[in-house]
Design an enzyme around this catalytic site. Sequence first.
Site, PDB file in Angstrom:
ATOM      1  N   LYS A 137       0.842  -1.209   0.000  1.00  0.00           N
ATOM      2  CA  LYS A 137       0.000   0.000   0.000  1.00  0.00           C
ATOM      3  C   LYS A 137       0.879   1.262   0.000  1.00  0.00           C
ATOM      4  O   LYS A 137       0.635   2.198  -0.747  1.00  0.00           O
ATOM      5  CB  LYS A 137      -0.933   0.005   1.219  1.00  0.00           C
ATOM      6  CG  LYS A 137      -1.815  -1.234   1.325  1.00  0.00           C
ATOM      7  CD  LYS A 137      -2.744  -1.186   2.531  1.00  0.00           C
ATOM      8  CE  LYS A 137      -2.041  -1.228   3.877  1.00  0.00           C
ATOM      9  NZ  LYS A 137      -1.355  -2.512   4.169  1.00  0.00           N
TER      10      LYS A 137
ATOM     11  N   ARG B 276      -9.796   0.512   8.962  1.00  0.00           N
ATOM     12  CA  ARG B 276      -9.303  -0.831   9.231  1.00  0.00           C
ATOM     13  C   ARG B 276     -10.286  -1.631  10.069  1.00  0.00           C
ATOM     14  O   ARG B 276     -10.013  -2.766  10.430  1.00  0.00           O
ATOM     15  CB  ARG B 276      -8.034  -0.696  10.050  1.00  0.00           C
ATOM     16  CG  ARG B 276      -6.776  -1.133   9.353  1.00  0.00           C
ATOM     17  CD  ARG B 276      -5.687  -0.761  10.317  1.00  0.00           C
ATOM     18  NE  ARG B 276      -4.465  -1.411  10.141  1.00  0.00           N
ATOM     19  CZ  ARG B 276      -3.428  -0.896   9.489  1.00  0.00           C
ATOM     20  NH1 ARG B 276      -3.553   0.234   8.840  1.00  0.00           N
ATOM     21  NH2 ARG B 276      -2.310  -1.529   9.483  1.00  0.00           N
TER      22      ARG B 276
ATOM     23  N   ARG C 182      11.798  -5.700   4.982  1.00  0.00           N
ATOM     24  CA  ARG C 182      11.571  -4.255   4.779  1.00  0.00           C
ATOM     25  C   ARG C 182      12.564  -3.412   5.598  1.00  0.00           C
ATOM     26  O   ARG C 182      12.905  -3.737   6.732  1.00  0.00           O
ATOM     27  CB  ARG C 182      10.156  -3.873   5.207  1.00  0.00           C
ATOM     28  CG  ARG C 182       9.944  -2.346   5.120  1.00  0.00           C
ATOM     29  CD  ARG C 182       8.512  -1.899   5.184  1.00  0.00           C
ATOM     30  NE  ARG C 182       7.804  -2.462   6.311  1.00  0.00           N
ATOM     31  CZ  ARG C 182       6.481  -2.440   6.423  1.00  0.00           C
ATOM     32  NH1 ARG C 182       5.746  -1.878   5.477  1.00  0.00           N
ATOM     33  NH2 ARG C 182       5.902  -2.970   7.467  1.00  0.00           N
TER      34      ARG C 182
ATOM     35  N   ARG D 163      11.225  -1.625  11.225  1.00  0.00           N
ATOM     36  CA  ARG D 163      10.088  -1.238  12.070  1.00  0.00           C
ATOM     37  C   ARG D 163       9.922  -2.219  13.223  1.00  0.00           C
ATOM     38  O   ARG D 163      10.110  -3.428  13.051  1.00  0.00           O
ATOM     39  CB  ARG D 163       8.796  -1.219  11.222  1.00  0.00           C
ATOM     40  CG  ARG D 163       8.531   0.141  10.598  1.00  0.00           C
ATOM     41  CD  ARG D 163       7.438   0.148   9.581  1.00  0.00           C
ATOM     42  NE  ARG D 163       6.190  -0.491   9.986  1.00  0.00           N
ATOM     43  CZ  ARG D 163       5.075  -0.481   9.245  1.00  0.00           C
ATOM     44  NH1 ARG D 163       5.070   0.147   8.073  1.00  0.00           N
ATOM     45  NH2 ARG D 163       3.988  -1.084   9.659  1.00  0.00           N
TER      46      ARG D 163
ATOM     47  N   ARG E 181      -0.249  -9.130  13.464  1.00  0.00           N
ATOM     48  CA  ARG E 181      -0.819  -8.198  12.470  1.00  0.00           C
ATOM     49  C   ARG E 181      -1.655  -8.945  11.436  1.00  0.00           C
ATOM     50  O   ARG E 181      -2.713  -8.458  11.036  1.00  0.00           O
ATOM     51  CB  ARG E 181       0.298  -7.413  11.778  1.00  0.00           C
ATOM     52  CG  ARG E 181       0.891  -6.357  12.694  1.00  0.00           C
ATOM     53  CD  ARG E 181       2.237  -5.897  12.211  1.00  0.00           C
ATOM     54  NE  ARG E 181       2.186  -5.164  10.974  1.00  0.00           N
ATOM     55  CZ  ARG E 181       3.230  -5.013  10.162  1.00  0.00           C
ATOM     56  NH1 ARG E 181       4.386  -5.571  10.449  1.00  0.00           N
ATOM     57  NH2 ARG E 181       3.097  -4.307   9.065  1.00  0.00           N
TER      58      ARG E 181
HETATM   59  P1  AP5 Z   1       4.849  -1.598   1.948  1.00  0.00           P
HETATM   60  O1  AP5 Z   1       4.558  -0.775   0.754  1.00  0.00           O
HETATM   61  O2  AP5 Z   1       5.554  -0.967   3.088  1.00  0.00           O
HETATM   62  O3  AP5 Z   1       3.515  -2.366   2.413  1.00  0.00           O
HETATM   63  P2  AP5 Z   1       2.233  -1.829   3.190  1.00  0.00           P
HETATM   64  O4  AP5 Z   1       1.043  -2.451   2.576  1.00  0.00           O
HETATM   65  O5  AP5 Z   1       2.279  -0.336   3.275  1.00  0.00           O
HETATM   66  O6  AP5 Z   1       2.489  -2.524   4.578  1.00  0.00           O
HETATM   67  P3  AP5 Z   1       2.421  -1.947   6.078  1.00  0.00           P
HETATM   68  O7  AP5 Z   1       3.188  -2.915   6.920  1.00  0.00           O
HETATM   69  O8  AP5 Z   1       2.826  -0.500   6.135  1.00  0.00           O
HETATM   70  O9  AP5 Z   1       0.913  -2.079   6.364  1.00  0.00           O
HETATM   71  P4  AP5 Z   1       0.246  -2.124   7.722  1.00  0.00           P
HETATM   72  O10 AP5 Z   1      -1.130  -1.940   7.288  1.00  0.00           O
HETATM   73  O11 AP5 Z   1       0.520  -3.306   8.540  1.00  0.00           O
HETATM   74  O12 AP5 Z   1       0.999  -0.966   8.547  1.00  0.00           O
HETATM   75  P5  AP5 Z   1       0.628   0.573   8.827  1.00  0.00           P
HETATM   76  O13 AP5 Z   1       1.855   1.368   8.795  1.00  0.00           O
HETATM   77  O14 AP5 Z   1      -0.540   0.966   8.015  1.00  0.00           O
HETATM   78  O15 AP5 Z   1       5.711  -2.874   1.436  1.00  0.00           O
HETATM   79  C1  AP5 Z   1       6.169  -3.842   2.354  1.00  0.00           C
HETATM   80  C2  AP5 Z   1       7.530  -4.380   1.884  1.00  0.00           C
HETATM   81  O16 AP5 Z   1       7.353  -5.055   0.629  1.00  0.00           O
HETATM   82  C3  AP5 Z   1       8.596  -3.304   1.617  1.00  0.00           C
HETATM   83  O17 AP5 Z   1       9.849  -3.807   1.990  1.00  0.00           O
HETATM   84  C4  AP5 Z   1       8.532  -3.075   0.103  1.00  0.00           C
HETATM   85  O18 AP5 Z   1       9.785  -2.677  -0.397  1.00  0.00           O
HETATM   86  C5  AP5 Z   1       8.135  -4.482  -0.396  1.00  0.00           C
HETATM   87  N1  AP5 Z   1       7.283  -4.431  -1.578  1.00  0.00           N
HETATM   88  C6  AP5 Z   1       6.198  -3.631  -1.762  1.00  0.00           C
HETATM   89  N2  AP5 Z   1       5.632  -3.866  -2.961  1.00  0.00           N
HETATM   90  C7  AP5 Z   1       6.374  -4.865  -3.534  1.00  0.00           C
HETATM   91  C8  AP5 Z   1       6.287  -5.544  -4.787  1.00  0.00           C
HETATM   92  N3  AP5 Z   1       5.322  -5.265  -5.682  1.00  0.00           N
HETATM   93  N4  AP5 Z   1       7.200  -6.519  -5.044  1.00  0.00           N
HETATM   94  C9  AP5 Z   1       8.177  -6.809  -4.152  1.00  0.00           C
HETATM   95  N5  AP5 Z   1       8.301  -6.189  -2.954  1.00  0.00           N
HETATM   96  C10 AP5 Z   1       7.419  -5.224  -2.653  1.00  0.00           C
HETATM   97  O19 AP5 Z   1       0.109   0.445  10.342  1.00  0.00           O
HETATM   98  C11 AP5 Z   1       1.023   0.184  11.390  1.00  0.00           C
HETATM   99  C12 AP5 Z   1       0.281   0.117  12.715  1.00  0.00           C
HETATM  100  O20 AP5 Z   1      -0.317   1.388  13.016  1.00  0.00           O
HETATM  101  C13 AP5 Z   1      -0.893  -0.877  12.795  1.00  0.00           C
HETATM  102  O21 AP5 Z   1      -0.467  -2.197  13.047  1.00  0.00           O
HETATM  103  C14 AP5 Z   1      -1.702  -0.278  13.946  1.00  0.00           C
HETATM  104  O22 AP5 Z   1      -1.116  -0.539  15.195  1.00  0.00           O
HETATM  105  C15 AP5 Z   1      -1.572   1.224  13.661  1.00  0.00           C
HETATM  106  N6  AP5 Z   1      -2.642   1.680  12.748  1.00  0.00           N
HETATM  107  C16 AP5 Z   1      -2.477   2.203  11.501  1.00  0.00           C
HETATM  108  N7  AP5 Z   1      -3.668   2.488  10.948  1.00  0.00           N
HETATM  109  C17 AP5 Z   1      -4.609   2.142  11.854  1.00  0.00           C
HETATM  110  C18 AP5 Z   1      -6.035   2.171  11.844  1.00  0.00           C
HETATM  111  N8  AP5 Z   1      -6.715   2.629  10.789  1.00  0.00           N
HETATM  112  N9  AP5 Z   1      -6.677   1.723  12.951  1.00  0.00           N
HETATM  113  C19 AP5 Z   1      -6.012   1.267  14.039  1.00  0.00           C
HETATM  114  N10 AP5 Z   1      -4.663   1.193  14.100  1.00  0.00           N
HETATM  115  C20 AP5 Z   1      -3.966   1.622  13.018  1.00  0.00           C
HETATM  116 MG    MG Z   2       2.465   1.013   4.855  1.00  0.00          MG
END
Ligand code: AP5
Ligand code: MG
Length: 209
Positions: free
Chosen positions: A13, A88, A122, A155, A166
């Site tokens: 994402k 979410r 990552r 992270r 997660r």
């Molecule tokens: P990346 O692009 O970083 O993936 P992502 O989908 O953004 O994954 P996240 O881990 O950021 O999602 P998340 O939803 O768990 O975390 P968030 O920060 O939102 O890619 C991942 C890896 O893959 C990278 O190394 C990249 O290089 C590689 N990659 C990407 N695309 C690729 C491809 N096509 N091919 C090969 N490799 C690829 O949330 C973190 C925390 O915040 C949550 O756990 C929660 O505690 C809190 N939080 C956030 N939002 C909320 C909410 N709405 N409600 C409650 N708590 C929340």
């Molecule tokens: Mg992300």
Amino acid sequence: MKLIFLGPPGAGKGTISDLAVDKLGLPHISTGDLFRAAVKDGTPLGLKVKGIMASGGLVPDELTIALVEERLARKDCAKGWILDGFPRTIPQAEALEKIAGVDTVVNFDVADAIVVDRLSGRRMCRSCGKIYHVKNMPPRKEGVCDVDGGELYIRDDDKEAAIKVRLETYRKQTAPLIDWYGKKGSLLTIDGVGSPTEVLGRFEKAIGR
Ligand code: AP5
Ligand code: MG
């Protein structure tokens, strides 16, 4: 254009948002990035959410909804946005309906085994937040951001135990949104496997750009 990026942790994402924002001219709003900034700055919100995030759980809905409501009220959101990682939960989706309409929900479909490989490799830049992967998208110099020379870090929630939590949290609390938005007719599911350029191409085709 008001877009939501939905999908499991590690679905790409953030990566696809970074590639799409320049082309679409929309702000990228990631609740995860906003919370991480609060943790880094040691704000009262950051102190509340640090432990929850590290363990892989979700921040309570009230805190998350208030954060998003405040962010979407800013000037740069007038023409639309990409909301990454929000909503979410169903209550968050219901709250968003009262705050703003949504045009399209893009669901990135990626299997668990790929997600685990992506998350465990990552690396992120501590200063600008640019996302890397040790194998898939390595920086030119190990441990150093190509853009600003910042330090690359792992992270807290990319450790094995937190990744497991997660994924469970995603299945229980977030995956039901796929049906929820599907019934509203605003859902587009795209295959999230392939290079980022390939996934970006599928996304652009799906939204007619
Ligand atoms: P990346 O692009 O970083 O993936 P992502 O989908 O953004 O994954 P996240 O881990 O950021 O999602 P998340 O939803 O768990 O975390 P968030 O920060 O939102 O890619 C991942 C890896 O893959 C990278 O190394 C990249 O290089 C590689 N990659 C990407 N695309 C690729 C491809 N096509 N091919 C090969 N490799 C690829 O949330 C973190 C925390 O915040 C949550 O756990 C929660 O505690 C809190 N939080 C956030 N939002 C909320 C909410 N709405 N409600 C409650 N708590 C929340
Ligand atoms: Mg992300």
